[in-house]
Design a protein around this motif. Structure first.
Motif, short mmCIF file in Angstrom:
data_model
loop_
_atom_site.label_atom_id
_atom_site.label_comp_id
_atom_site.label_asym_id
_atom_site.label_seq_id
_atom_site.Cartn_x
_atom_site.Cartn_y
_atom_site.Cartn_z
N VAL A 185 32.05 29.26 15.00
CA VAL A 185 31.64 28.88 16.36
C VAL A 185 30.30 29.54 16.66
CG1 VAL A 185 32.25 28.86 18.79
CG2 VAL A 185 34.06 28.71 17.07
N ALA A 186 29.28 28.74 16.91
CA ALA A 186 27.96 29.25 17.25
C ALA A 186 27.85 29.45 18.76
CB ALA A 186 26.88 28.29 16.77
N ILE A 187 27.12 30.49 19.13
CA ILE A 187 26.90 30.80 20.55
C ILE A 187 25.39 30.93 20.77
CG2 ILE A 187 27.24 32.55 22.35
CD1 ILE A 187 29.96 33.14 20.78
N ILE A 188 24.90 30.19 21.75
CA ILE A 188 23.47 30.22 22.10
C ILE A 188 23.38 30.60 23.57
CG2 ILE A 188 21.27 28.99 22.10
CD1 ILE A 188 22.58 29.11 19.34
N GLY A 189 22.88 31.81 23.85
CA GLY A 189 22.89 32.30 25.22
C GLY A 189 24.33 32.48 25.66
N ASP A 190 24.71 31.84 26.76
CA ASP A 190 26.11 31.88 27.20
C ASP A 190 26.80 30.55 26.95
OD1 ASP A 190 24.82 30.36 29.08
OD2 ASP A 190 25.35 31.62 30.79
N GLU A 191 26.19 29.70 26.11
CA GLU A 191 26.74 28.38 25.81
C GLU A 191 27.40 28.40 24.44
OE1 GLU A 191 25.17 23.73 25.59
OE2 GLU A 191 23.82 25.32 26.27
N VAL A 192 28.64 27.93 24.38
CA VAL A 192 29.38 27.87 23.12
C VAL A 192 29.24 26.48 22.52
CG1 VAL A 192 31.59 28.30 22.01
CG2 VAL A 192 31.01 29.54 24.10
N MET A 193 28.80 26.42 21.28
CA MET A 193 28.58 25.15 20.60
C MET A 193 29.90 24.57 20.07
SD MET A 193 25.25 24.71 20.74
CE MET A 193 25.21 25.54 22.33
N PRO A 194 29.92 23.29 19.70
CA PRO A 194 31.11 22.72 19.08
C PRO A 194 31.48 23.47 17.80
CG PRO A 194 29.56 20.99 19.70
CD PRO A 194 28.86 22.29 19.89
N ALA A 195 32.77 23.65 17.56
CA ALA A 195 33.24 24.36 16.37
C ALA A 195 33.04 23.50 15.12
CB ALA A 195 34.71 24.73 16.53
N ILE A 196 32.83 24.18 14.00
CA ILE A 196 32.72 23.53 12.70
C ILE A 196 33.86 24.01 11.82
CG2 ILE A 196 31.32 23.26 10.60
CD1 ILE A 196 28.84 23.73 12.31
N SER A 213 26.89 25.43 -3.70
CA SER A 213 27.80 24.32 -3.98
C SER A 213 27.38 23.06 -3.23
CB SER A 213 29.23 24.69 -3.58
OG SER A 213 30.09 23.58 -3.74
N THR A 214 27.52 21.93 -3.91
CA THR A 214 27.28 20.64 -3.25
C THR A 214 28.59 20.03 -2.77
OG1 THR A 214 27.42 19.51 -5.39
CG2 THR A 214 25.22 20.18 -4.65
N GLU A 215 29.70 20.75 -3.01
CA GLU A 215 31.02 20.21 -2.67
C GLU A 215 31.58 20.76 -1.36
OE1 GLU A 215 33.77 20.36 -5.99
OE2 GLU A 215 32.09 20.42 -7.38
N THR A 216 30.95 21.80 -0.81
CA THR A 216 31.43 22.34 0.46
C THR A 216 31.25 21.30 1.57
OG1 THR A 216 30.77 24.55 -0.26
CG2 THR A 216 31.22 24.26 2.08
N GLN A 217 32.29 21.12 2.37
CA GLN A 217 32.24 20.13 3.45
C GLN A 217 32.26 20.84 4.81
OE1 GLN A 217 35.03 16.79 2.99
NE2 GLN A 217 35.27 17.36 0.85
N TYR A 218 31.50 20.29 5.75
CA TYR A 218 31.40 20.84 7.10
C TYR A 218 31.83 19.74 8.07
CZ TYR A 218 28.51 24.07 4.44
OH TYR A 218 28.05 24.95 3.50
N HIS A 219 32.88 20.01 8.81
CA HIS A 219 33.44 19.00 9.70
C HIS A 219 33.13 19.34 11.16
CE1 HIS A 219 35.72 17.26 6.34
NE2 HIS A 219 35.99 18.51 5.99
N CYS A 220 32.33 18.50 11.79
CA CYS A 220 31.99 18.66 13.21
C CYS A 220 31.79 17.25 13.79
CB CYS A 220 30.73 19.50 13.38
SG CYS A 220 30.34 19.95 15.08
N PRO A 221 32.74 16.74 14.57
CA PRO A 221 33.90 17.40 15.16
C PRO A 221 34.83 18.02 14.11
CG PRO A 221 33.58 15.20 16.10
CD PRO A 221 32.68 15.30 14.92
#
Length: 301
Positions: A185-196, A213-221
């Protein structure tokens, strides 16, 4: 604030290679945004030369840049800088101290034990295994980017992993294995970004999975229900603020097989290439890379 900005990247830590990529991306983004900025590599230039700058954007990963030492130097030089201050940076860099703090605050984090180089005896591991079980995650307390992290399925693997970790650090964290997905979960200032949600091809999200790795997957939503994601975001913000962090960062969390959140760590200077996790999350929130780096730049204090 006008004047020239030093983008600090490179450095001397085990994460130099990653920092060089992150820092160049940040520098390019600032220049595209009209910011008067230039590279400053502490490995190549003395810190006294920072006095010619009016602001610093820290993109140093690991020791010497993320552990409070650079933050302290900039404070002494009275140069505003991005990211967390000295105390929060030092605390977040130390996984053991962070977990002790979270445990005291009753924030959820996996059961753990600590091995210290100055009094380490291999037989200590037997008691730790009896208490925590196997497998165990072995983590040098003050390394980032998963440097030196290993999974130990047997006592023999645990002995070898602890020996390796103690070559990197004076303190080593042994953490009970969490069987479940990992989120960040990324946080920018006091704003929380969508989870990955992170999905590595191997057993856990290690250095290889992060950077090669080229196989790692990142799901957002990330696939959570709206209520569960809000709960995760609230926990991440609480964990971030409990350490005293500010401006921007990333909190890593796992969800155990019984549905419980388990905090892993806070990253106060996460990766910042255009394909890194914080920019991915910001993009999902409608913030492009150049706007992201300019927003962080503007927070310097």
């Amino acid at each position: 604030m006008s004047g020239k900005t030093a983008v600090l990247f490179g450095g001397t830590s085990a994460e130099r290679e990653v920092s060089l990529r992150s820092g160049q991306a940040v520098l390019d983004g600032l220049l595209r945004g009209g910011i008067d900025a230039e590279k400053f590599d502490p490995k190549e230039r003395p810190l006294t030369e920072l006095s010619q700058y009016q602001r610093a954007f820290i993109v140093l990963h690991g020791r010497g840049g993320e552990d409070g030492s650079m933050q302290g130097a900039l404070q002494l030089l009275q140069i505003p800088f991005t990211g967390s201050g000295l105390q929060a940076s030092a605390l977040a860099m130390d996984k053991v101290k962070t977990k002790l703090l979270w445990s005291a605050l009753k924030l959820p984090t996996a059961p753990f034990a600590v091995v210290s180089k100055h009094n380490y005896q291999p037989q200590q591991l037997t008691e730790m295994v009896e208490r925590l079980g196997l497998p165990l995650m072995v983590k040098p307390a003050n390394e980032g980017s998963s440097v030196g992290i290993a999974k130990a399925n047997t006592v023999e693997q645990l002995l070898a992993a602890v020996d390796t970790a103690l070559q990197l650090d004076h303190s080593v964290l042994l953490e009970a294995w969490i069987d479940g997905p990992e989120y960040t979960v990324a946080i920018i200032g006091d704003e929380v970004m969508p989870a990955i949600r992170l999905q590595a091809a191997n057993e856990f999200y290690d250095y290889q999975a992060k950077y090669h790795s080229t196989e790692t997957q990142y799901h957002c939503p990330c696939g959570l229900s709206e209520a569960d994601e809000r709960e995760l975001q609230a926990l991440a913000l609480q964990a971030f603020q409990s350490v005293g962090c500010r401006h921007w960062g990333r909190v890593d969390v796992m969800r155990s097989s019984d549905g419980q959140w388990q905090l892993l760590e806070v990253n106060t200077v996460p990766g910042m290439t255009e394909t890194s996790l914080v920019p991915k999350a910001a993009k999902a929130a409608g913030i492009d890379f150049d706007a992201l780096v300019k927003r962080i730049w503007a927070m310097a204090e």
